[in-house]
Design a protein around this motif. Sequence first.
Motif, PDB file in Angstrom:
ATOM      1  N   UNK A  27       0.834  -1.203   0.000  1.00  0.00           N
ATOM      2  CA  UNK A  27       0.000   0.000   0.000  1.00  0.00           C
ATOM      3  C   UNK A  27       0.871   1.256   0.000  1.00  0.00           C
ATOM      4  N   UNK A  28       1.926   1.249   0.832  1.00  0.00           N
ATOM      5  CA  UNK A  28       2.817   2.420   0.902  1.00  0.00           C
ATOM      6  C   UNK A  28       3.508   2.669  -0.434  1.00  0.00           C
ATOM      7  N   UNK A  29       4.021   1.608  -1.059  1.00  0.00           N
ATOM      8  CA  UNK A  29       4.696   1.778  -2.342  1.00  0.00           C
ATOM      9  C   UNK A  29       3.703   2.165  -3.435  1.00  0.00           C
ATOM     10  N   UNK A  30       2.492   1.625  -3.378  1.00  0.00           N
ATOM     11  CA  UNK A  30       1.487   1.972  -4.371  1.00  0.00           C
ATOM     12  C   UNK A  30       1.215   3.467  -4.404  1.00  0.00           C
ATOM     13  N   UNK A  31       1.143   4.083  -3.232  1.00  0.00           N
ATOM     14  CA  UNK A  31       0.915   5.532  -3.165  1.00  0.00           C
ATOM     15  C   UNK A  31       2.096   6.294  -3.775  1.00  0.00           C
ATOM     16  N   UNK A  32       3.301   5.790  -3.560  1.00  0.00           N
ATOM     17  CA  UNK A  32       4.479   6.459  -4.132  1.00  0.00           C
ATOM     18  C   UNK A  32       4.516   6.316  -5.649  1.00  0.00           C
ATOM     19  N   UNK A  33       4.150   5.145  -6.159  1.00  0.00           N
ATOM     20  CA  UNK A  33       4.080   4.971  -7.614  1.00  0.00           C
ATOM     21  C   UNK A  33       3.050   5.927  -8.214  1.00  0.00           C
ATOM     22  N   UNK A  34       1.919   6.081  -7.544  1.00  0.00           N
ATOM     23  CA  UNK A  34       0.875   6.979  -8.049  1.00  0.00           C
ATOM     24  C   UNK A  34       1.394   8.409  -8.122  1.00  0.00           C
ATOM     25  N   UNK A  35       2.180   8.831  -7.134  1.00  0.00           N
ATOM     26  CA  UNK A  35       2.725  10.189  -7.147  1.00  0.00           C
ATOM     27  C   UNK A  35       3.713  10.384  -8.291  1.00  0.00           C
ATOM     28  N   UNK A  36       4.562   9.378  -8.534  1.00  0.00           N
ATOM     29  CA  UNK A  36       5.560   9.503  -9.603  1.00  0.00           C
ATOM     30  C   UNK A  36       4.886   9.570 -10.963  1.00  0.00           C
TER      31      UNK A  36
END
Length: 465
Positions: free
Chosen positions: A57-66
């Motif tokens: 979940x944490x990495x998913x949010x970071x991918x969405x931001x990038x």
Amino acid sequence: MSKLLKSVWLSLREGALVWTPFLLITALLLALAYWVLKPAPPKRVVLATGTEQGAYEAFGKQYAQVLARYGITVELRPSQGSVANLQALMDPDNPVEIAFVQGGSAPAEMVASADDPMAAHDSPLISLGSLFYEPVWLFYREDAVRRSAGALGPRTPQAPAVINSLDAMNGWTVNVGTEGSGVTPIVMQLLAANRIAPESMKMLRLAPTPGVMELLEGRADAMFFVSAPESPLVRMLLQTPGIRLFDFAQAEAYSRRFPYLSHVTLPRGIVELGADIPSQDYRLVAPTATLLARRDLHPALIQLFMQAATQLHSPPTWFSRTGEFPSARNNEFPVAAEAQKYLRDGPPFLQRYLPFWAANLVDRMWVVLAAIIAVMLPLSRVIPPLYEFRIRSRVFRWYGQLRAIEERIGQRDADRTALLAELDDVEHRVERISVPLSYADELYALRQHIDMVRARIKLGAGAQA
């Protein structure tokens, strides 16, 4: 309008009339190639992550931001874990297009087919590379160890508070993860490798967050979960008094027996140097997390996810060194060609100088662009002669009338007055012709020829007189 402006306007107009069909054909070919190749990625992609407060979940949010920087909306879909994500990718009616999947989650037949070049070509799923280690964390309560030790003999204050083997959990209440997560398959394989019957312990099927609550409140004696250290739950449990982490003393043996597992070490003091947390090195076994996608995922999206993966996972972590991830190693599915190219060569050269959309357009269509240029370049050589013909025809078409007048001069019944009047009309029309300055010599030559014909008419009239 002055004659100079007329000349310029004429040159532009004739050039436009000549070049327009050529440009239209080129535009149609480019539009057809764009429609067939679809170089621009879709503006929305669905990414399956994992449970609440998990690393996925944490990495998913970071991918969405990038990806949002490139105008791509990443819709995050929470799930029960890797198995559920894998099932979503295999379901053609499910909107999930890409997902985090833990190593060891795929059925044996899918992994075996990935090693077969022919079967891998037909695999519905492709890997974008391994991203990070996901250690198998086994946390347990110290009082559960002491309770077990007391059941085996007299309870003493010196009763051990650690366990050294998995069979020490006989009779314990252990959380092994929810159905659909990647934890349960790994736990069952570890127990089977140690010849431990699952019935020897009471198994709970809880997600990480409620599982941690059960562990902290004493209703569970131990819990397995698989996660990157970025998970807040991992960091919290490593610093919780009375909770211990299991040391896999046979980690190297596990990694040899199960190819998807790696032997990693949690270094002493990595969580908090000043407080010396943890107070020793821990040997762990770890599958690698991968990004799996459907084979029809747009190549430009693969490239963007690879760039995001490099940005997010190449820095050093508790278990990896700088630049170790993303990697083509430890993948149970065939690695996408676009991902292999990125891992080998890095970002496309043009992206260093052009915006992503422009660099991607050229990168996806350069073969077609080269083919169109190869076809249209010879055709473009027709344009200058055609332009010249259109300009010169404005002058040369009057030579037909001029010759007709000249041929009638020698006839007996020729009316010299009528011929002169007709010639004057031609001259009057020629005076209104506009041509570019580069072709003015041909216009003046026509006027000279008109004067020559007039002189012949007058000479013939004088002779008759």
